[in-house]
Scaffold this motif. Sequence first.
Motif, short mmCIF file in Angstrom:
data_model
loop_
_atom_site.label_atom_id
_atom_site.label_comp_id
_atom_site.label_asym_id
_atom_site.label_seq_id
_atom_site.Cartn_x
_atom_site.Cartn_y
_atom_site.Cartn_z
N PRO A 20 0.83 -1.15 -0.03
CA PRO A 20 0.02 0.13 0.04
C PRO A 20 0.87 1.15 -0.03
O PRO A 20 1.91 1.04 0.57
CB PRO A 20 -0.84 -0.14 1.24
CG PRO A 20 -0.87 -1.44 1.56
CD PRO A 20 0.60 -2.13 1.30
N ALA A 88 -5.68 -2.01 7.25
CA ALA A 88 -6.81 -2.40 5.99
C ALA A 88 -7.66 -0.90 5.54
O ALA A 88 -7.75 -0.62 4.34
CB ALA A 88 -7.66 -3.34 6.34
N TYR A 89 -7.88 -0.20 6.71
CA TYR A 89 -8.42 1.10 6.43
C TYR A 89 -7.44 1.96 5.86
O TYR A 89 -7.72 2.75 4.88
CB TYR A 89 -8.90 1.68 7.79
CG TYR A 89 -9.58 2.96 7.66
CD1 TYR A 89 -10.68 3.43 7.11
CD2 TYR A 89 -8.73 4.28 8.03
CE1 TYR A 89 -11.42 4.40 6.97
CE2 TYR A 89 -9.38 5.59 7.94
CZ TYR A 89 -10.38 5.59 7.51
OH TYR A 89 -11.12 6.76 7.33
N ALA A 91 -4.98 1.17 3.88
CA ALA A 91 -4.60 0.60 2.39
C ALA A 91 -6.16 1.14 1.40
O ALA A 91 -5.86 1.21 0.51
CB ALA A 91 -4.54 -0.81 2.51
N ALA A 92 -7.31 0.88 2.33
CA ALA A 92 -8.38 1.35 1.45
C ALA A 92 -8.35 2.96 1.17
O ALA A 92 -8.76 3.14 0.14
CB ALA A 92 -9.92 0.93 2.16
N ASN A 93 -7.78 3.67 1.89
CA ASN A 93 -7.81 5.02 1.68
C ASN A 93 -6.79 5.40 0.47
O ASN A 93 -6.57 6.23 -0.22
CB ASN A 93 -7.39 5.76 2.92
CG ASN A 93 -8.55 6.15 3.88
OD1 ASN A 93 -9.71 6.23 3.38
ND2 ASN A 93 -8.33 6.27 5.22
N ALA A 205 -3.85 -1.20 -3.74
CA ALA A 205 -4.12 -0.81 -2.39
C ALA A 205 -5.48 -1.66 -1.97
O ALA A 205 -5.47 -1.99 -0.81
CB ALA A 205 -4.45 0.74 -2.40
N SER A 208 -4.74 -5.11 -1.05
CA SER A 208 -3.98 -5.26 0.17
C SER A 208 -4.98 -4.92 1.27
O SER A 208 -5.09 -5.59 2.43
CB SER A 208 -2.88 -4.03 0.24
OG SER A 208 -1.96 -4.37 -0.49
N ALA A 209 -5.95 -4.04 1.12
CA ALA A 209 -7.06 -4.12 2.17
C ALA A 209 -7.84 -5.16 2.29
O ALA A 209 -8.11 -5.47 3.72
CB ALA A 209 -7.84 -2.69 1.64
N ALA A 213 -7.60 -7.01 6.03
CA ALA A 213 -8.96 -6.90 6.69
C ALA A 213 -8.95 -8.44 7.32
O ALA A 213 -9.82 -9.04 8.45
CB ALA A 213 -10.00 -6.43 5.98
#
Length: 232
Positions: A20, A88-89, A91-93, A205, A208-209, A213
């Motif tokens: 990420p 995970a959060y 990576a999501a961002n 990303a 990876s999230a 998670a």
Amino acid sequence: MNGLVSLLAGVVFGLALAAPPGPMNAIIAEEAAWRGWLAGLVAGLGAASADAVFFVLAYLGAVSMVESRPALRATMVGLGGVLMLYFAYGAANGVRASFRPGGGSRAVAEKSKGFRKAFVLALTNPYQVLFWLTVGVGLLRPGTLDVLSWLPLVGADLAGTFVVATGSPALIVGFFAGIGVWIAGFPASIVLAERRIERFAPVIAALSAVVLAGFGVYFLYDAGSFVYAAIA
């Protein structure tokens, strides 16, 4: 076969943690864009070296201490689960973030000191320290993880088809191999196709999230199982 499965799972986990957008990848991108692939690789080795230091410290002391105190182990693994969900959060961002120099870090160091910059940043990164004191303990502790059984709807049918042995050397080797694949391949991509790699940043990303998670949920379940057994 189980060893190969654990090895591959370790590679996937290592890649998920390393890929990420963030401070470490910003340093690697910065070095690779300015000084070439080798400089990017050296910077990546700085971050990986910090992980190796934490791994040795965890293996020599933290794991034995935590294992002798079940309540402490459950607490730390639970915190590790929360930390994985936080990763995970992040990576999501990162779906909207960039791998370009400065995209994930405000610090700008001298170009010739990529290894030291990444190494020191990693050693002083509280999230990296917490990872090895929490999730790292879970990776080193002997046990099993039935990966596909956690999938919604089809998990019951796939249970037992992809079982990872935690605490196995294969998992740890795969974990560091996954990091190694990233720190070698990512700067090469920056050098060969700097603009094109940006298009894949959101996909990397997002994947990876999902992986992070999944591990976060597993560690929280592990900690919750201990608490349930203790009060039942």
